[in-house]
Motif scaffolding. Structure first.
Motif, PDB file in Angstrom:
ATOM      1  N   GLU A  83       0.447  -1.198   0.136  1.00 19.76           N
ATOM      2  CA  GLU A  83       0.347  -0.346   0.267  1.00 19.76           C
ATOM      3  C   GLU A  83       0.844   0.796  -0.640  1.00 19.76           C
ATOM      4  O   GLU A  83       0.409   2.151  -0.727  1.00 19.76           O
ATOM      5  N   ALA A  84       2.134   1.311   0.492  1.00 18.41           N
ATOM      6  CA  ALA A  84       3.053   2.777   0.653  1.00 18.41           C
ATOM      7  C   ALA A  84       3.443   2.206  -0.171  1.00 18.41           C
ATOM      8  O   ALA A  84       4.058   3.501  -0.566  1.00 18.41           O
ATOM      9  N   ARG A  85       3.779   1.568  -1.586  1.00 18.69           N
ATOM     10  CA  ARG A  85       4.587   1.682  -2.038  1.00 18.69           C
ATOM     11  C   ARG A  85       4.514   1.750  -3.586  1.00 18.69           C
ATOM     12  O   ARG A  85       4.255   2.078  -5.016  1.00 18.69           O
ATOM     13  N   ALA A  86       3.223   1.292  -3.481  1.00 19.89           N
ATOM     14  CA  ALA A  86       1.605   1.093  -4.821  1.00 19.89           C
ATOM     15  C   ALA A  86       1.865   3.220  -5.989  1.00 19.89           C
ATOM     16  O   ALA A  86       2.242   2.722  -7.062  1.00 19.89           O
ATOM     17  N   GLY A  87       2.413   3.781  -5.147  1.00 27.99           N
ATOM     18  CA  GLY A  87       2.254   5.087  -5.507  1.00 27.99           C
ATOM     19  C   GLY A  87       3.444   5.483  -6.071  1.00 27.99           C
ATOM     20  O   GLY A  87       3.425   6.393  -6.712  1.00 27.99           O
ATOM     21  N   GLN A 252       2.509  -5.964 -12.861  1.00 23.71           N
ATOM     22  CA  GLN A 252       2.964  -6.825 -12.378  1.00 23.71           C
ATOM     23  C   GLN A 252       3.623  -6.908 -11.454  1.00 23.71           C
ATOM     24  O   GLN A 252       3.747  -7.623 -10.727  1.00 23.71           O
ATOM     25  N   VAL A 253       4.600  -5.769 -11.459  1.00 23.32           N
ATOM     26  CA  VAL A 253       5.656  -5.280 -10.520  1.00 23.32           C
ATOM     27  C   VAL A 253       5.209  -5.478  -8.977  1.00 23.32           C
ATOM     28  O   VAL A 253       5.463  -6.332  -8.228  1.00 23.32           O
ATOM     29  N   LEU A 254       3.830  -4.859  -9.371  1.00 23.46           N
ATOM     30  CA  LEU A 254       2.763  -5.141  -7.173  1.00 23.46           C
ATOM     31  C   LEU A 254       2.851  -6.842  -7.269  1.00 23.46           C
ATOM     32  O   LEU A 254       2.366  -7.596  -6.041  1.00 23.46           O
ATOM     33  N   ALA A 330      10.269  11.228  -2.304  1.00 19.66           N
ATOM     34  CA  ALA A 330       9.032  11.763  -3.513  1.00 19.66           C
ATOM     35  C   ALA A 330       9.450  12.775  -4.515  1.00 19.66           C
ATOM     36  O   ALA A 330       8.889  12.972  -5.189  1.00 19.66           O
ATOM     37  N   ALA A 331      10.748  13.503  -3.926  1.00 15.84           N
ATOM     38  CA  ALA A 331      11.042  14.529  -5.413  1.00 15.84           C
ATOM     39  C   ALA A 331      11.379  13.996  -6.390  1.00 15.84           C
ATOM     40  O   ALA A 331      11.348  14.588  -6.976  1.00 15.84           O
ATOM     41  N   ALA A 351       0.220   3.305 -11.530  1.00 11.22           N
ATOM     42  CA  ALA A 351       0.308   1.998 -10.644  1.00 11.22           C
ATOM     43  C   ALA A 351      -0.708   4.157  -9.307  1.00 11.22           C
ATOM     44  O   ALA A 351       0.165   5.091  -9.909  1.00 11.22           O
ATOM     45  N   GLU A 352      -1.747   3.498  -8.886  1.00  6.36           N
ATOM     46  CA  GLU A 352      -2.632   4.629  -7.981  1.00  6.36           C
ATOM     47  C   GLU A 352      -2.474   3.348  -6.572  1.00  6.36           C
ATOM     48  O   GLU A 352      -2.387   2.683  -7.056  1.00  6.36           O
TER      49      GLU A 352
END
Length: 393
Positions: A83-87, A252-254, A330-331, A351-352
């Motif tokens: 959940e933390a990495r999807a974005g 696919q990565v997720l 993030a930056a 990916a959202e």
């Protein structure tokens, strides 16, 4: 055969005898792992009682141990991490690169996990970044996620690093995105040789600083001349660095990461039986087309192999590098998206972040109405007794 067999069952039945027989050789981490898995989702760790006010059904739920080596506790941890990495995922192909240590180096790693695992992470990441930055190969600054595994299919000790790498990166001046060629990331012979050189240099430095220990079957390697001969021999071998087929996109990565990031040495689903002091489990023979096979081990040997893969306290088994490093991720990702013209429609695979869903009460298995928590107890306390509904309920 019982599909409900768990590693915890094996530890509860045979763990005390194993600890007694190996009392002088078990470290603090191994003892704590065994204890946590034995107690996982039992009354000893506490829990809660939930019930249905409509039909009177009562159900008990025990707390999990949350130990990172426990096969039962990694599902929730993996979901939270994803959940933390999807974005963070970019709309580009991703590559999967594996770095493996040869057997004689692995034996040193086992006796010096903190030092050698750190060297493995550092030199594998440096290898990828140096080769990718070379204009002859890609000429870009890359990012990567690295995940440590130490096991083979039969629970043998086999330390290796799985690296998930976006297929490209910013140019050296940070003005444009440089993409890899389709289905090709970097030349793996170049990666292998540079990884071997960097790793052996770092291992020699650790030895000269007195950071490595040697005992048992490899005690003679503490001698500087013997250690030098080992490095010379390892430097003449081909070190295994290889790539699996690239992922098609972020989804696919997720899916891959959900299987790999929080994996433990063996899943409960692979256990077949425990009988007559022996454990049987399923494994896949990758040398013969992933052929499914079964292996039976004495229970003591099974426990020994499982404990080979414990990780030192405080050691991070998942690490991020390059533009995915934690400090300014993030930056840097925002800059990458600008370079990629990242206002990508969802249909193209962007990916959202996963939306957080408020937990809902579990339905009653009998009537489907919501269950409510009616009692809680904690580690070290006795479970509360009934009755839980009065006559007016």
């Amino acid at each position: 055969m019982s599909s409900a067999l768990e590693v915890g069952d094996i530890f509860r039945r045979h763990g005390p005898a194993y600890v007694h027989a190996h009392d002088g050789h078990l470290g603090r981490v191994e003892r704590r792992v065994m204890s946590a898995i034995e107690l996982c989702r039992t009354a000893a760790l506490g829990g809660h009682i939930e019930g249905c006010q409509a039909c009177g059904t009562v159900r008990v739920a025990y707390n999990s141990c949350r130990n990172r080596h426990c096969p039962k506790c990694q599902g929730a941890a993996a979901r939270d991490w994803l959940e933390a990495r999807a974005g963070d995922l970019l709309p580009v192909p991703y590559f999967h690169v594996v770095f493996t240590l040869p057997a004689e180096i692995a034996s040193i790693a086992f006796q010096n996990k903190t030092i050698v695992y750190a060297i493995l992470f550092r030199t594998a990441a440096e290898t990828l970044r140096l080769v990718a930055a070379d204009p002859k190969h890609l000429g870009a600054g890359i990012g990567l996620i690295a995940v440590l595994h130490s096991w083979g299919q039969t629970l043998s000790y086999h330390p290796h690093l799985h690296c998930i790498v976006p297929g490209g990166g910013p140019s050296s001046d940070g003005t444009r995105w440089i993409a890899c060629r389709p289905n090709f990331f970097l030349p793996f012979r170049v990666l292998s040789r540079l990884f071997r050189r960097l790793f052996l240099q770092a291992l020699r430095t650790a030895f000269e600083a007195g950071q490595l220990q040697f005992f048992g079957d490899i005690a003679e390697r503490a001698d500087p001349q013997a250690f030098a001969r080992l490095l010379t021999s390892a430097g003449r071998q081909d070190w295994v660095v290889y790539a699996k087929p690239p992922f098609g996109g972020p989804e696919q990565v997720l899916a891959y990461l959900s299987r790999y990031t929080h994996r433990v040495a063996i899943a409960n689903s692979r256990l077949v039986s425990i009988a007559d002091g022996k454990v049987t489990f399923r494994w896949r023979d990758y040398r013969h087309g992933r052929r499914p096979r079964a292996m039976t081990l004495e229970v003591g040997e099974f426990i020994r192999r499982f404990l080979l893969h414990t990780v030192p306290d405080g050691f991070h088994r998942i690490r991020h590098y390059g533009f995915l490093a934690n400090g300014q991720r993030a930056a840097r990702l925002a800059a990458c998206r600008v370079m990629l013209a990242a206002q990508v429609p969802k249909a193209e695979g962007r990916a959202e972040p996963m939306a957080k869903v408020a937990p809902t009460p579990r339905p009653c298995p009998c009537c489907g109405r919501p269950m409510v928590t009616i009692a809680i107890w904690y580690h070290g306390q006795a479970p509360p007794g009934g009755p839980f509904w009065n006559d007016s309920t």
